[in-house]
Design a protein around this motif. Structure first.
Motif, mmCIF file in Angstrom:
data_model
loop_
_atom_site.group_PDB
_atom_site.id
_atom_site.type_symbol
_atom_site.label_atom_id
_atom_site.label_comp_id
_atom_site.label_asym_id
_atom_site.label_seq_id
_atom_site.Cartn_x
_atom_site.Cartn_y
_atom_site.Cartn_z
ATOM 1 N N HIS A 152 12.244 27.923 24.277
ATOM 2 C CA HIS A 152 11.019 27.586 24.994
ATOM 3 C C HIS A 152 9.802 28.328 24.461
ATOM 4 O O HIS A 152 8.695 27.789 24.437
ATOM 5 N N GLY A 153 10.007 29.554 24.039
ATOM 6 C CA GLY A 153 8.872 30.380 23.633
ATOM 7 C C GLY A 153 8.514 30.339 22.162
ATOM 8 O O GLY A 153 7.385 30.657 21.798
ATOM 9 N N VAL A 154 9.458 29.908 21.303
ATOM 10 C CA VAL A 154 9.195 29.945 19.866
ATOM 11 C C VAL A 154 9.395 28.578 19.210
ATOM 12 O O VAL A 154 8.454 28.001 18.672
ATOM 13 N N ILE A 155 10.606 28.082 19.239
ATOM 14 C CA ILE A 155 10.938 26.890 18.459
ATOM 15 C C ILE A 155 10.168 25.657 18.910
ATOM 16 O O ILE A 155 9.531 24.976 18.100
ATOM 17 N N PHE A 156 10.196 25.361 20.194
ATOM 18 C CA PHE A 156 9.562 24.128 20.650
ATOM 19 C C PHE A 156 8.033 24.185 20.631
ATOM 20 O O PHE A 156 7.400 23.189 20.283
ATOM 21 N N PRO A 157 7.384 25.322 20.927
ATOM 22 C CA PRO A 157 5.930 25.378 20.706
ATOM 23 C C PRO A 157 5.581 25.253 19.220
ATOM 24 O O PRO A 157 4.587 24.618 18.866
ATOM 25 N N LEU A 158 6.414 25.822 18.368
ATOM 26 C CA LEU A 158 6.186 25.721 16.930
ATOM 27 C C LEU A 158 6.196 24.251 16.487
ATOM 28 O O LEU A 158 5.380 23.845 15.657
ATOM 29 N N ILE A 159 7.070 23.468 17.069
ATOM 30 C CA ILE A 159 7.152 22.050 16.720
ATOM 31 C C ILE A 159 5.855 21.336 17.105
ATOM 32 O O ILE A 159 5.249 20.658 16.279
ATOM 33 N N ILE A 160 5.405 21.499 18.347
ATOM 34 C CA ILE A 160 4.235 20.742 18.816
ATOM 35 C C ILE A 160 2.968 21.212 18.107
ATOM 36 O O ILE A 160 2.147 20.406 17.676
ATOM 37 N N TYR A 161 2.800 22.523 17.953
ATOM 38 C CA TYR A 161 1.611 23.028 17.265
ATOM 39 C C TYR A 161 1.689 22.752 15.764
ATOM 40 O O TYR A 161 0.667 22.533 15.113
ATOM 41 N N GLY A 162 2.879 22.748 15.221
ATOM 42 C CA GLY A 162 3.056 22.410 13.816
ATOM 43 C C GLY A 162 2.638 20.981 13.521
ATOM 44 O O GLY A 162 1.960 20.701 12.531
ATOM 45 N N VAL A 163 3.016 20.062 14.396
ATOM 46 C CA VAL A 163 2.621 18.657 14.235
ATOM 47 C C VAL A 163 1.102 18.526 14.326
ATOM 48 O O VAL A 163 0.479 17.819 13.525
ATOM 49 N N VAL A 164 0.490 19.199 15.287
ATOM 50 C CA VAL A 164 -0.969 19.140 15.425
ATOM 51 C C VAL A 164 -1.636 19.697 14.174
ATOM 52 O O VAL A 164 -2.604 19.115 13.665
ATOM 53 N N PHE A 165 -1.118 20.786 13.648
ATOM 54 C CA PHE A 165 -1.682 21.365 12.422
ATOM 55 C C PHE A 165 -1.587 20.379 11.263
ATOM 56 O O PHE A 165 -2.549 20.194 10.512
ATOM 57 N N ILE A 166 -0.442 19.738 11.110
ATOM 58 C CA ILE A 166 -0.271 18.743 10.041
ATOM 59 C C ILE A 166 -1.242 17.579 10.229
ATOM 60 O O ILE A 166 -1.855 17.106 9.265
ATOM 61 N N LEU A 167 -1.421 17.127 11.466
ATOM 62 C CA LEU A 167 -2.390 16.061 11.739
ATOM 63 C C LEU A 167 -3.799 16.492 11.357
ATOM 64 O O LEU A 167 -4.573 15.691 10.825
ATOM 65 N N TRP A 168 -4.162 17.747 11.628
ATOM 66 C CA TRP A 168 -5.486 18.265 11.252
ATOM 67 C C TRP A 168 -5.652 18.256 9.736
ATOM 68 O O TRP A 168 -6.687 17.850 9.227
ATOM 69 N N VAL A 169 -4.636 18.735 9.033
ATOM 70 C CA VAL A 169 -4.706 18.793 7.566
ATOM 71 C C VAL A 169 -4.883 17.381 7.003
ATOM 72 O O VAL A 169 -5.717 17.161 6.119
ATOM 73 N N ILE A 170 -4.113 16.443 7.520
ATOM 74 C CA ILE A 170 -4.248 15.051 7.065
ATOM 75 C C ILE A 170 -5.655 14.544 7.350
ATOM 76 O O ILE A 170 -6.294 13.924 6.496
ATOM 77 N N TRP A 171 -6.164 14.819 8.539
ATOM 78 C CA TRP A 171 -7.500 14.365 8.917
ATOM 79 C C TRP A 171 -8.563 14.911 7.967
ATOM 80 O O TRP A 171 -9.393 14.167 7.445
ATOM 81 N N VAL A 172 -8.541 16.212 7.768
ATOM 82 C CA VAL A 172 -9.568 16.844 6.932
ATOM 83 C C VAL A 172 -9.481 16.357 5.488
ATOM 84 O O VAL A 172 -10.504 16.078 4.868
ATOM 85 N N ASN A 173 -8.281 16.204 4.974
ATOM 86 C CA ASN A 173 -8.110 15.843 3.567
ATOM 87 C C ASN A 173 -8.215 14.347 3.280
ATOM 88 O O ASN A 173 -8.506 13.972 2.138
ATOM 89 N N LYS A 174 -7.989 13.502 4.273
ATOM 90 C CA LYS A 174 -7.958 12.063 4.008
ATOM 91 C C LYS A 174 -9.073 11.268 4.688
ATOM 92 O O LYS A 174 -9.524 10.262 4.144
#
Length: 185
Positions: A152-174
């Motif tokens: 609850h405190g590490v793995i699953f927040p990492l997944i949701i925030y990781g996806v958001v980070f990847i979406l940001w990178v795609i947005w900025v670069n594309k």
């Protein structure tokens, strides 16, 4: 002083757009939450919806899942194989994460249609992944309750925030106006 404003204008515009969007969306969200009584342990309708969607997703694979209102706090109890495994609270609905995502996309704006489309698609993706995240968490907590803090405190927040980070990178670069344009030959 003026030279610094000119020199750092892109950053200041980004920061201003981000903070304004974040503040506005947060105020709207807080007004929405204000409709529900914490004293009466009322759960907002979006969080209820997230709990029911999570229940539905788990039931696709195993129908030994149930939800019930929590009688002592504003949350929905999740039961898996007749055992109380987790509670869904307002913070589990990912709306604050979506607000952060939207604020960043607006701050690094692109063409209006593209920006709106990306916000809608990205928000839906975050919502769907959040439902899957909670469903996996419920099942994982049933089987491995000793790993609650890690899950609850590490793995699953990492997944949701990781996806958001990847979406940001795609947005900025594309898609954003700051995306590198191909060099014409």
């Amino acid at each position: 002083m003026t030279e610094y404003f000119v020199k750092y204008k892109p950053f200041l515009v980004f920061l201003g757009k981000f903070l304004l969007t974040y503040a506005l969306l947060t105020l709207v969200y807080q007004a929405y939450l204000g409709q529900f009584s914490k004293a009466d342990f009322e759960v907002d309708s979006f969080t209820e919806s997230v709990a029911h969607q999570t229940k539905w997703l788990i039931a696709v694979f195993d129908n030994q899942v149930a939800t019930a209102p929590h009688l002592e706090q504003a949350s929905i109890k999740m039961f898996y194989h007749h055992r109380f495994v987790a509670r869904i609270v307002e913070g589990c609905n990912a709306l604050s994460v979506i607000i952060l995502f939207v604020s960043f996309v607006v701050a690094f704006t692109g063409k209006t249609k593209t920006t709106i489309g990306y916000i809608v698609a990205g928000s839906l993706l975050v919502h769907v992944l959040n439902i899957a995240r909670i469903a996996f968490l419920v099942v994982a907590l049933y089987h491995f309750p000793e790993y609650e803090d890690l899950l609850h405190g590490v793995i699953f927040p990492l997944i949701i925030y990781g996806v958001v980070f990847i979406l940001w990178v795609i947005w900025v670069n594309k898609f954003s106006l700051y995306a590198a344009k191909p060099v014409e030959k």
